[in-house]
Every structure is written in C-alpha cells, then in structure tokens.
Design a protein around this motif. Structure first.
Motif, short mmCIF file in Angstrom:
data_model
loop_
_atom_site.label_atom_id
_atom_site.label_comp_id
_atom_site.label_asym_id
_atom_site.label_seq_id
_atom_site.Cartn_x
_atom_site.Cartn_y
_atom_site.Cartn_z
N VAL A 199 0.86 -1.19 0.00
CA VAL A 199 0.00 0.00 0.00
C VAL A 199 0.89 1.23 0.00
N LEU A 200 0.67 2.12 -0.95
CA LEU A 200 1.41 3.38 -1.01
C LEU A 200 0.54 4.49 -0.43
N ILE A 201 1.07 5.19 0.57
CA ILE A 201 0.31 6.25 1.22
C ILE A 201 0.24 7.45 0.26
N GLN A 202 -1.01 7.88 0.01
CA GLN A 202 -1.25 8.98 -0.93
C GLN A 202 -2.13 10.04 -0.27
N ALA A 203 -2.08 11.21 -0.86
CA ALA A 203 -2.93 12.30 -0.35
C ALA A 203 -4.40 11.92 -0.51
N GLY A 204 -5.22 12.30 0.47
CA GLY A 204 -6.64 11.97 0.42
C GLY A 204 -6.99 10.76 1.25
N MET A 205 -5.98 10.02 1.72
CA MET A 205 -6.24 8.88 2.59
C MET A 205 -6.60 9.39 4.00
N PRO A 206 -7.05 8.52 4.87
CA PRO A 206 -7.41 8.96 6.23
C PRO A 206 -6.32 9.80 6.89
N THR A 207 -6.73 10.85 7.59
CA THR A 207 -5.79 11.79 8.19
C THR A 207 -4.87 11.12 9.19
N GLU A 208 -5.43 10.27 10.04
CA GLU A 208 -4.61 9.60 11.06
C GLU A 208 -3.52 8.72 10.42
N ILE A 210 -2.03 9.37 7.43
CA ILE A 210 -1.00 10.26 6.89
C ILE A 210 -0.15 10.86 7.99
N VAL A 211 -0.79 11.13 9.14
CA VAL A 211 -0.03 11.67 10.27
C VAL A 211 1.00 10.66 10.73
N ARG A 212 0.60 9.41 10.77
CA ARG A 212 1.54 8.37 11.22
C ARG A 212 2.54 8.00 10.14
#
Length: 235
Positions: A199-208, A210-212
């Motif tokens: 899984v690649l973290i992208q903008a628009g995913m859950p805020t928590e 992206i913070v982590r």
C-alpha cells in the motif's frame, strides 16, 4: 712387299709371273673393297639437320568425365540420424558452456522493511454487507490508522485453494450503504508464499494514517498465521 718389287727401284716382279699374278689379284680385291664401303646417297627427305631437335607437339588434355553418382548407402538414414544427433549434442555443449561462462547478475534487494505493527482479528466486527454473505473462512481485522483488512478464500478471486487479503478504508467500509467507494488493495498467496499487500500512502487517505505515515511511505501487510504484520520502508 709385292708392291715394292713392282714399283720399287729394284723391281724384279716381271721376272716372277706368280708374284705378278698375285699382285694383280690383291689390287683387284682392294678396288672391290673400296666400292663396297662407299656410302650410299641419302635422299633429301631423309637428311637430318644436326641443329634441329625433334620436339613432340603438346597433347591437349582431355577433361575428365564427371564421376558417376554413387548409389545411396544402405545406412544413409542412420548416418543422417547420427549427424543430426551430433549437431544437437554440439548445441547442448555450446549452451552449457555459455551458461557456465555467463555471469550471474544479482538482483538488488529492496531496503530492509521495518515492522511497524501487528493486526489481530476483530471478533466483534461484522462482515461488511456490501460483499455479500461471509464464507466460512471470511475474517475481519482490527482497524489500523483508518484502514481495515479482510481475509477470504482465493476462490472468490479465482485464485483457487489459497487465501487472499484485502485492504480498505475503514470509514466507507462501515457505511450502511451497499457499495464501497474508496481505494482498495489486495493480494493472494501462492504455495509457500503468504499473501502480501503493498500500500502506497497517498494524499486523500485517512488523516490519522498520513499523520503516522507521511505521503509516499510504502506499507506492506503480510499474513502470518491468523494475524497480519505491517511493514514500512520509512525510517
């Protein structure tokens, strides 16, 4: 002697008739001998020129007749088979030599991933109704920073007798609607290899999430028995 008596200064052969007769016979015999030894004339055609040597004219070499084709050998097929076999053997040796001399290029391994979490099964969570009736092997895992993992048999995905893991965003997955709207990721196992889901973290995913894990971070969910291990490529 007789010639001296006949022509010498004291010639007296005329007084000896026998000697005179003998001298006449000898002179006649000498004249006859001279006529016999005289060389016979040579014709012009038979005369030889001592300065001219006889040289044979060159003979034209007749071309050799082409050899007649030999009849086919009885073991022609066997000879051809042996020839083909020798070519195959030579090719096999060439391939073996090439393989032996070809350097093995090592594939660089990805950076060591770091274990960042372990997810257990959520016994209290129900199977999302949007995916129909759950199967005997259908499992829902605990929430992981706004992501939820589901596990189900591979037959649903046409993968046969194996297990597959699916990753969804928790919010849309638990909505009361009959459809899911959002990103999804899945992976199935193969033989001794367990299911892995990158899984690649992208903008628009859950805020928590992206913070982590900042945008651009790669996560990997790996099935280990009944639980999931989560790995990250971030420091």
């Amino acid at each position: 002697m007789l010639r001296a008596r006949a022509f010498g200064p004291s010639s007296d052969i005329h007084e000896d008739p026998a000697a005179l007769s003998r001298l006449s016979e000898l002179e006649e015999l000498a004249r006859t001998s001279q006529r016999t030894e005289k060389p016979s004339p040579v014709s012009v055609g038979e005369a030889e020129d001592p300065e001219v040597s006889t040289v044979d004219e060159p003979r034209v070499q007749e071309p050799d007749a082409p050899p007649e084709p030999s009849p086919p050998a009885r073991d022609g097929l066997r000879t051809r088979a042996l020839w083909v076999a020798s070519l195959v053997a030579t090719a096999a040796v060439a391939v073996a030599v090439t393989a032996a001399t070809t350097p093995i290029i090592s594939v660089p391994r990805p950076p060591d991933a770091r274990l960042v979490g372990t997810i257990e099964i959520d016994e209290s969570a129900g199977w999302p109704p949007m995916f129909g009736e759950p199967q005997s092997d259908s499992v829902v895992y605990e929430d992981f920073y706004g992501l939820t993992a589901l596990r189900q048999g591979g037959s649903v995905f046409g993968q046969g007798d194996t297990e597959c893991v699916m990753i969804f965003e928790t919010g849309p997955l638990r909505s009361p609607t009959d459809s899911y709207e959002g990103p999804s990721f899945y992976g199935c196992g193969a033989g001794a290899f367990p299911p892995r889901v990158p899984v690649l973290i992208q903008a628009g995913m859950p805020t928590e999430l992206i913070v982590r894990f900042p945008v651009g971070t790669a996560l990997e969910f790996v099935l280990d028995g009944e639980r999931l291990g989560v790995f990250s490529d971030a420091d």
